[in-house]
Write a protein that holds these residues in place. Structure first.
Motif, PDB file in Angstrom:
ATOM      1  N   GLY A   1      66.240  49.144  48.835  1.00 30.77           N
ATOM      2  CA  GLY A   1      64.947  49.197  49.513  1.00 30.77           C
ATOM      3  C   GLY A   1      65.055  49.572  50.967  1.00 30.77           C
ATOM      4  O   GLY A   1      64.304  50.434  51.464  1.00 30.77           O
ATOM      5  N   PHE A   2      66.012  48.959  51.684  1.00 27.96           N
ATOM      6  CA  PHE A   2      66.130  49.249  53.107  1.00 27.96           C
ATOM      7  C   PHE A   2      66.665  50.656  53.341  1.00 27.96           C
ATOM      8  O   PHE A   2      66.292  51.304  54.317  1.00 27.96           O
ATOM      9  N   GLY A   3      67.545  51.144  52.455  1.00 29.53           N
ATOM     10  CA  GLY A   3      68.026  52.514  52.580  1.00 29.53           C
ATOM     11  C   GLY A   3      66.898  53.511  52.455  1.00 29.53           C
ATOM     12  O   GLY A   3      66.832  54.503  53.202  1.00 29.53           O
ATOM     13  N   ALA A   4      65.980  53.264  51.510  1.00 32.12           N
ATOM     14  CA  ALA A   4      64.814  54.142  51.358  1.00 32.12           C
ATOM     15  C   ALA A   4      63.961  54.117  52.624  1.00 32.12           C
ATOM     16  O   ALA A   4      63.583  55.170  53.159  1.00 32.12           O
ATOM     17  N   ALA A   5      63.651  52.912  53.123  1.00 39.95           N
ATOM     18  CA  ALA A   5      62.808  52.801  54.311  1.00 39.95           C
ATOM     19  C   ALA A   5      63.496  53.388  55.543  1.00 39.95           C
ATOM     20  O   ALA A   5      62.845  54.021  56.389  1.00 39.95           O
ATOM     21  N   PHE A   6      64.813  53.191  55.651  1.00 37.01           N
ATOM     22  CA  PHE A   6      65.546  53.690  56.813  1.00 37.01           C
ATOM     23  C   PHE A   6      65.497  55.217  56.886  1.00 37.01           C
ATOM     24  O   PHE A   6      65.209  55.795  57.947  1.00 37.01           O
ATOM     25  N   LEU A   7      65.754  55.899  55.774  1.00 38.82           N
ATOM     26  CA  LEU A   7      65.750  57.356  55.809  1.00 38.82           C
ATOM     27  C   LEU A   7      64.334  57.905  55.954  1.00 38.82           C
ATOM     28  O   LEU A   7      64.123  58.946  56.588  1.00 38.82           O
ATOM     29  N   ILE A   8      63.346  57.206  55.402  1.00 40.80           N
ATOM     30  CA  ILE A   8      61.960  57.618  55.628  1.00 40.80           C
ATOM     31  C   ILE A   8      61.634  57.545  57.112  1.00 40.80           C
ATOM     32  O   ILE A   8      60.991  58.441  57.673  1.00 40.80           O
ATOM     33  N   GLY A   9      62.085  56.477  57.781  1.00 45.59           N
ATOM     34  CA  GLY A   9      61.871  56.354  59.216  1.00 45.59           C
ATOM     35  C   GLY A   9      62.579  57.438  60.004  1.00 45.59           C
ATOM     36  O   GLY A   9      62.017  58.007  60.955  1.00 45.59           O
TER      37      GLY A   9
ATOM     38  N   ALA B   1      57.973  50.534  49.475  1.00 44.23           N
ATOM     39  CA  ALA B   1      56.623  50.979  49.128  1.00 44.23           C
ATOM     40  C   ALA B   1      55.759  51.148  50.374  1.00 44.23           C
ATOM     41  O   ALA B   1      54.991  52.123  50.483  1.00 44.23           O
ATOM     42  N   ALA B   2      55.885  50.216  51.324  1.00 42.62           N
ATOM     43  CA  ALA B   2      55.109  50.328  52.560  1.00 42.62           C
ATOM     44  C   ALA B   2      55.490  51.591  53.334  1.00 42.62           C
ATOM     45  O   ALA B   2      54.616  52.296  53.872  1.00 42.62           O
ATOM     46  N   ALA B   3      56.793  51.883  53.380  1.00 40.58           N
ATOM     47  CA  ALA B   3      57.236  53.093  54.080  1.00 40.58           C
ATOM     48  C   ALA B   3      56.712  54.349  53.394  1.00 40.58           C
ATOM     49  O   ALA B   3      56.277  55.297  54.060  1.00 40.58           O
ATOM     50  N   VAL B   4      56.734  54.355  52.048  1.00 36.73           N
ATOM     51  CA  VAL B   4      56.241  55.523  51.307  1.00 36.73           C
ATOM     52  C   VAL B   4      54.749  55.728  51.540  1.00 36.73           C
ATOM     53  O   VAL B   4      54.276  56.866  51.644  1.00 36.73           O
ATOM     54  N   LEU B   5      53.988  54.652  51.652  1.00 36.92           N
ATOM     55  CA  LEU B   5      52.550  54.762  51.823  1.00 36.92           C
ATOM     56  C   LEU B   5      52.154  55.144  53.246  1.00 36.92           C
ATOM     57  O   LEU B   5      51.179  55.875  53.455  1.00 36.92           O
ATOM     58  N   VAL B   6      52.903  54.656  54.225  1.00 44.76           N
ATOM     59  CA  VAL B   6      52.518  54.864  55.622  1.00 44.76           C
ATOM     60  C   VAL B   6      53.022  56.192  56.165  1.00 44.76           C
ATOM     61  O   VAL B   6      52.295  56.899  56.880  1.00 44.76           O
ATOM     62  N   ALA B   7      54.263  56.574  55.848  1.00 46.43           N
ATOM     63  CA  ALA B   7      54.878  57.757  56.462  1.00 46.43           C
ATOM     64  C   ALA B   7      54.084  59.049  56.256  1.00 46.43           C
ATOM     65  O   ALA B   7      54.002  59.865  57.181  1.00 46.43           O
ATOM     66  N   PRO B   8      53.497  59.308  55.072  1.00 45.96           N
ATOM     67  CA  PRO B   8      52.763  60.575  54.916  1.00 45.96           C
ATOM     68  C   PRO B   8      51.531  60.698  55.805  1.00 45.96           C
ATOM     69  O   PRO B   8      50.975  61.788  55.940  1.00 45.96           O
ATOM     70  N   LEU B   9      51.085  59.605  56.416  1.00 43.77           N
ATOM     71  CA  LEU B   9      49.903  59.659  57.264  1.00 43.77           C
ATOM     72  C   LEU B   9      50.196  60.262  58.624  1.00 43.77           C
ATOM     73  O   LEU B   9      49.262  60.633  59.353  1.00 43.77           O
ATOM     74  N   PHE B  10      51.473  60.363  58.984  1.00 44.36           N
ATOM     75  CA  PHE B  10      51.844  60.816  60.319  1.00 44.36           C
ATOM     76  C   PHE B  10      52.539  62.172  60.237  1.00 44.36           C
ATOM     77  O   PHE B  10      53.276  62.447  59.292  1.00 44.36           O
ATOM     78  N   GLY B  11      52.294  62.985  61.241  1.00 45.89           N
ATOM     79  CA  GLY B  11      52.906  64.309  61.306  1.00 45.89           C
ATOM     80  C   GLY B  11      52.324  65.106  62.450  1.00 45.89           C
ATOM     81  O   GLY B  11      51.521  64.595  63.251  1.00 45.89           O
TER      82      GLY B  11
ATOM     83  N   ALA C   1      44.138  66.826  51.698  1.00 49.23           N
ATOM     84  CA  ALA C   1      44.819  66.488  50.445  1.00 49.23           C
ATOM     85  C   ALA C   1      46.038  67.377  50.233  1.00 49.23           C
ATOM     86  O   ALA C   1      47.083  66.913  49.752  1.00 49.23           O
ATOM     87  N   GLN C   2      45.928  68.643  50.573  1.00 45.22           N
ATOM     88  CA  GLN C   2      47.061  69.557  50.410  1.00 45.22           C
ATOM     89  C   GLN C   2      48.225  69.146  51.312  1.00 45.22           C
ATOM     90  O   GLN C   2      49.385  69.155  50.889  1.00 45.22           O
ATOM     91  N   ILE C   3      47.907  68.774  52.552  1.00 46.31           N
ATOM     92  CA  ILE C   3      48.973  68.339  53.463  1.00 46.31           C
ATOM     93  C   ILE C   3      49.617  67.052  52.957  1.00 46.31           C
ATOM     94  O   ILE C   3      50.848  66.898  52.961  1.00 46.31           O
ATOM     95  N   PHE C   4      48.776  66.117  52.486  1.00 39.70           N
ATOM     96  CA  PHE C   4      49.292  64.813  52.056  1.00 39.70           C
ATOM     97  C   PHE C   4      50.134  64.941  50.790  1.00 39.70           C
ATOM     98  O   PHE C   4      51.271  64.448  50.738  1.00 39.70           O
ATOM     99  N   PHE C   5      49.589  65.596  49.771  1.00 39.56           N
ATOM    100  CA  PHE C   5      50.238  65.605  48.458  1.00 39.56           C
ATOM    101  C   PHE C   5      51.271  66.714  48.286  1.00 39.56           C
ATOM    102  O   PHE C   5      52.177  66.577  47.462  1.00 39.56           O
ATOM    103  N   VAL C   6      51.145  67.809  49.029  1.00 39.91           N
ATOM    104  CA  VAL C   6      52.055  68.945  48.851  1.00 39.91           C
ATOM    105  C   VAL C   6      53.123  68.992  49.928  1.00 39.91           C
ATOM    106  O   VAL C   6      54.305  69.222  49.634  1.00 39.91           O
ATOM    107  N   ALA C   7      52.743  68.747  51.184  1.00 46.43           N
ATOM    108  CA  ALA C   7      53.698  68.899  52.285  1.00 46.43           C
ATOM    109  C   ALA C   7      54.444  67.612  52.611  1.00 46.43           C
ATOM    110  O   ALA C   7      55.652  67.640  52.876  1.00 46.43           O
ATOM    111  N   ARG C   8      53.740  66.475  52.587  1.00 48.89           N
ATOM    112  CA  ARG C   8      54.348  65.247  53.103  1.00 48.89           C
ATOM    113  C   ARG C   8      54.838  64.289  52.034  1.00 48.89           C
ATOM    114  O   ARG C   8      55.942  63.742  52.158  1.00 48.89           O
ATOM    115  N   LEU C   9      54.055  64.042  50.997  1.00 51.00           N
ATOM    116  CA  LEU C   9      54.450  63.042  50.003  1.00 51.00           C
ATOM    117  C   LEU C   9      55.753  63.394  49.287  1.00 51.00           C
ATOM    118  O   LEU C   9      56.617  62.517  49.128  1.00 51.00           O
ATOM    119  N   PRO C  10      55.977  64.654  48.844  1.00 49.00           N
ATOM    120  CA  PRO C  10      57.276  64.957  48.228  1.00 49.00           C
ATOM    121  C   PRO C  10      58.443  64.707  49.174  1.00 49.00           C
ATOM    122  O   PRO C  10      59.507  64.241  48.752  1.00 49.00           O
TER     123      PRO C  10
END
Length: 355
Positions: free
Chosen positions: A311-319, A41-51, A73-82
């Motif tokens: 959980g770690f697999g999700a965070a690892f690939l997000i990283g 959850a922390a990785a999902v919340l933090v990663a979209p903030l960077f780019g 909002a468009q960058i966060f919800f359309v480009a990064r969050l998915p």
């Protein structure tokens, strides 16, 4: 060595605690699951903030600004969050599939990639992408289905080649068959690419390198039911995987229906791999890096390893995806290249360590 002593030695070797109270293991399972969920959850919340483009999180969640004028909002919800959610689903699926396959084969090098499951899923998805034609509008639904069929066909061929008459399978033959089938399916993938037009070739080439640049949330929704089913089965099979890791005979003596567990585990591993490949292509090394890192931290009890790997697999690939889209910004690397650069040396180190 007496049989009991040999079994105890094997348990210590793989890190399974032979005697542990139910309250103790339940508390550890709860803590591990909570930690895995919190990490993902922390990785999902933090990663979209960077780019490559800076955004204001306050403005992105400012609903008083019209959507058409709110670029943040468009960058966060359309480009990064998915993309981040796709990385979470794919990473958890491939990591957990690696755990299951390694337990079944009692081989630390077994992964969906080495057994040809990823290649089968990739071939099915590519056929859906290239030959879809008039069904292009439904490709978001047909690609996951074709990917799962390809994964299931590949694992079915490998399983039949290795199956014995009165027992489950020969793990050595299974690995050899998987490597051989992986090479054969890779040749078929190249054949499909050869007959595709230039546009399709470029699209499929990037996809084969591992591409998390998903077009919205629909591909995730299409793959989510298969992944949820696989996750539930993986968690339910964890106690049986502990016994299978010690050997089929010992597992059978403890009441495990070995053949049924093997078949269910292979089916669900194919299900998870097919769904993951349909989203992002055949991303390698997640299924070998994450399980081993998890075992180094918490041991090899699969009641702990399975949820931790999710959980770690999700965070690892997000990283890894965060690295792929920021290290050479504004150029984005295919995430499969990043996982290969990390996983390749790790795989070689593991080979040296095992020898």
């Amino acid at each position: 060595m007496p049989a009991d002593a040999g079994a105890a030695s094997r348990k210590r070797e793989i890190g399974v605690t032979p005697v542990q109270g139910p309250l103790g293991i339940r508390s550890r399972m709860a803590a591990t699951s909570a930690g895995a969920i919190a990490l993902a959850a922390a990785a999902v919340l933090v990663a979209p903030l960077f780019g490559s483009t800076h955004i204001s999180i306050t403005r992105a969640f400012d609903w008083s600004v019209p959507w058409a004028a709110n670029v943040d909002a468009q960058i966060f919800f359309v480009a990064r969050l998915p993309r981040v959610l796709a990385a979470a689903l794919v990473g958890s699926a491939l990591a957990a599939s690696g755990v299951v396959l390694q337990a079944l084969l009692r081989n630390p090098l077994a992964t969906p990639f080495t057994l040809g499951v990823s290649a089968g899923a990739a071939l099915g998805a590519m056929l859906a992408l290239v030959l879809g034609g008039a069904m292009a509008s439904l490709s978001w639904a047909s690609v996951p289905a074709a990917s799962f069929v390809g994964a299931l066909a590949a694992v079915g061929v490998v399983y039949l080649l290795a199956a014995g008459r009165h027992r489950g399978f020969s793990t050595g033959v299974l690995l050899l068959a998987g490597v051989t089938l992986n090479s054969f399916l890779s040749a078929l993938i190249l054949l499909v690419q050869y007959f595709a037009d230039m546009t399709q070739t470029m699209q499929t080439l990037r996809w084969l390198l591992g591409d998390l640049d998903v077009a919205g949330y629909r591909p995730l929704v299409a793959a989510l039911p298969m992944l949820v089913i696989a996750y539930v089965v993986f968690l339910a099979l964890a106690p049986s995987l502990n016994l299978l890791s010690l050997g089929g005979d010992l597992a059978a003596a403890r009441g495990v229906n070995v053949v049924r567990v093997e078949r269910v585990a292979f089916l669900t591993a194919s299900l998870a791999t097919g769904a993951a490949v349909s989203i992002a292509g055949p991303i390698g090394f997640i299924g070998i890096v994450v399980p081993h890192l998890v075992r180094m931290v918490i041991g090899s009890d699969h009641r702990l390893v399975v949820p931790a790997s999710l959980g770690f697999g999700a965070a690892f690939l997000i990283g890894c995806d965060l690295i792929s889209r920021t290290v050479l910004a504004p150029i984005e690397l295919p995430v499969g290249i990043v996982t290969a650069l990390i996983g390749g040396p790790f795989f070689l180190w593991l080979l040296v360590r095992q020898s």
